[in-house]
Design an enzyme around this catalytic site. Sequence first.
Site, short mmCIF file in Angstrom:
data_model
loop_
_atom_site.label_atom_id
_atom_site.label_comp_id
_atom_site.label_asym_id
_atom_site.label_seq_id
_atom_site.Cartn_x
_atom_site.Cartn_y
_atom_site.Cartn_z
N GLU A 123 0.82 -1.22 0.00
CA GLU A 123 0.00 0.00 0.00
C GLU A 123 0.86 1.27 0.00
O GLU A 123 0.69 2.16 0.84
CB GLU A 123 -0.96 -0.01 1.20
N GLU B 83 -5.38 -8.86 0.19
CA GLU B 83 -6.21 -8.59 1.36
C GLU B 83 -7.62 -8.29 0.87
O GLU B 83 -7.81 -7.57 -0.11
CB GLU B 83 -5.73 -7.36 2.16
#
Length: 730
Positions: free
Chosen positions: A200, A319
Amino acid sequence: MESSKKIIGVCVGMLATINTLAQVSVHVNLNMEHSVNGVSEFDRSKFFILHAGINDNDWDNDEQRRELLEDYNVYLGRNNGSIVWEFNQLKEDPDKFGWPDLAHMKQKGTSSKNNYSSKTSSHQFENRVNRMVIGGQPTPMFPNGQKTRPNPCCSDGATPWAYENFDAVAEYYANYLKEYFGDGGNTGMVRPTYLEVLNEPFVHAGELKTTNTQISEMHNVVAKRVRELNPNVKVGGYTAAHPAFESNNFNHWNGTWKLFIDVAGANMDFFSFHLYDFRRTKTGAESQRKGSNIEAIMDMIDHYSVLKLGERKPWYITEYGYLLNEAVLYNKQSDWYQVRSYSTMMMQLMERQDQIVGTIPFMILKALWGTNSEGILYGPRLLRQKKEVAGFEGNGEDWVFTELLTFFQLWKDLKGTRVDSYATNADVLVDAYVEGSTARVILSNLVNEVVTVDLNILTGNSSKITKITAKHLHANEAIEPVLDELDLTGETSVELGAEATMILTYTLDAPIALTETSEEKKYFADKYLQPINANQAIEVTINGVFKDNFGEAILRLGIGRNKGLTVRPQVKVNAQSVIVPSNWKGDDQSNRDKFFGVMEIPVPFELLEENNTISIRFPDNGGHVSSISMQVFNQSTDVSRPGVVLNTDDPLINSVLKVYPNPSKSILNIALPADLGEGILEVHDYSGRKIAEYPTKQVSKIAIGDYDSGIYFVSLKSDKYVLQSRFIIE
């Protein structure tokens, strides 16, 4: 229980049945294999992956690890910690400022392999790490002057130092994969198959004092060096968080995914991103990605990839689930939100089994390392201590599974070959698999209300269903997950709980023969991200479509618009109007800042050509059509579906198939073409649900007195004609 029906009369002496309840019908053809780009076998190793490594320190004991992995057929995993830990423990090369000491790396790598070799209890699970992915963290691994943080316990006297540039960091990544891993057993831990460069990273660009472009360039440099030393490791990114592409009139898309594909896409072996439902902190309202929003995200990435790179990249969804915005003490209600999001999102990802290389429902083990200042552990967690729930028995310090285990309990038996399935409502997801004499039908409810589902399970031969059982994962009144096991033998409908998932197991008296096929392929338009201007047609082409004698087609339109603007445009396929449904997958998106979703529009197969022109027209200004594709199912035999109809606003159709009187109250006359031949006449309600069907040789008028008032459609299909009209019942 039996669905409620009533009989309506037909003037020619026939009888037809229509549903009187607002129920959803599911249709499954157990003998029709459904493949997507040639893939039809369910691969559990892609979908049941735990966010943990083979030697994760958070397992409470070996038996607990064995139970989860073997009894529930679960795989490993993901690790974003070890590569960062070792990054911090290395010495700087004394002869090359800002570069890792490769001799020290080799020494520490040998120690790591020897350590794994001695932990023989882990070796039995090496068959469960074939999709292992590791990843770096922006802090401290992005080289912007950040210094390493060596721990005296394990750094051999290393002192803090800063990596010089992307090449220096890439040298670390490549040598870490080369030196710290083996081929299993005494050679060392099995080398990971996948590498995410950073986790991220774009959301941290500001604090790193860098840009998304620079982060993308780092991916290129790391990928090149890793492949030179580890040709079997696949490198990907950008491990995106919060893919709100529609934000700021799609400038979010332009500055994130489009930028990454432009800069680094060609050098990536796979793309990775994260998908979460979440509750807004200020309003408490939930914003859901599951449903049409996920479809819009995935279609947009795919469409631009095809236009820019000439291919759809493989995906690793590392995720997904439900995002907790704040730390809370363990509670079963949070577990419910996780497991319901896991199942529905996974079913949407299962639609792309040809493209998916892995999906990881985000849950970790104990997470003691994530305890905050108030003593609250990081979550969601698969393990908890007994004392975390009131009324516990035994030793409160013992670690047991949380309610997240119900996700694995629900899905533990799924395997086999995918077969044809269909639901009459987009809010109920359906999928089906067969193996031997067993079939499993999966239902998942995208909306927060109980729904009755009528089950139409066709075996395709003389085989008979002898037993039906089901697992139903739903919420109780306390909003806690409950997994019921049911005997439904003889039942033809089920009650599916609000946002619940059910897996029905059908046992037949003989093996299921796959005698028919449905081959799915998606084709993308020549343009994407088209601005919407009122009453101005967006014209695109979808070329190179292969069409067999039988099949189905769905036009997929990604749409991003402000609230209050229409999301149902007028659509023509090859100059023929088609009906745009009023429903889409999932909630109405009223809790999102804007609508961003995919409208899935059935297209009569007869309209498809090798090269197709699509026209899209909105009555109001603003927003974009983000993606346009045609999902084509070539089938070995004709499969009748409800709701695939032409748009009766087109005067060319109404001038051919005449019905009268219109409006009508009791009898509808139909003027059939003189050279019609044999065909089928169908009646649909306004939602597209088929409520009656007649052979055309036996009907020239139909009784409609028992229908409710409203708008209906009558369609005619024969070898020569595909005709339709709209009529109104007063």
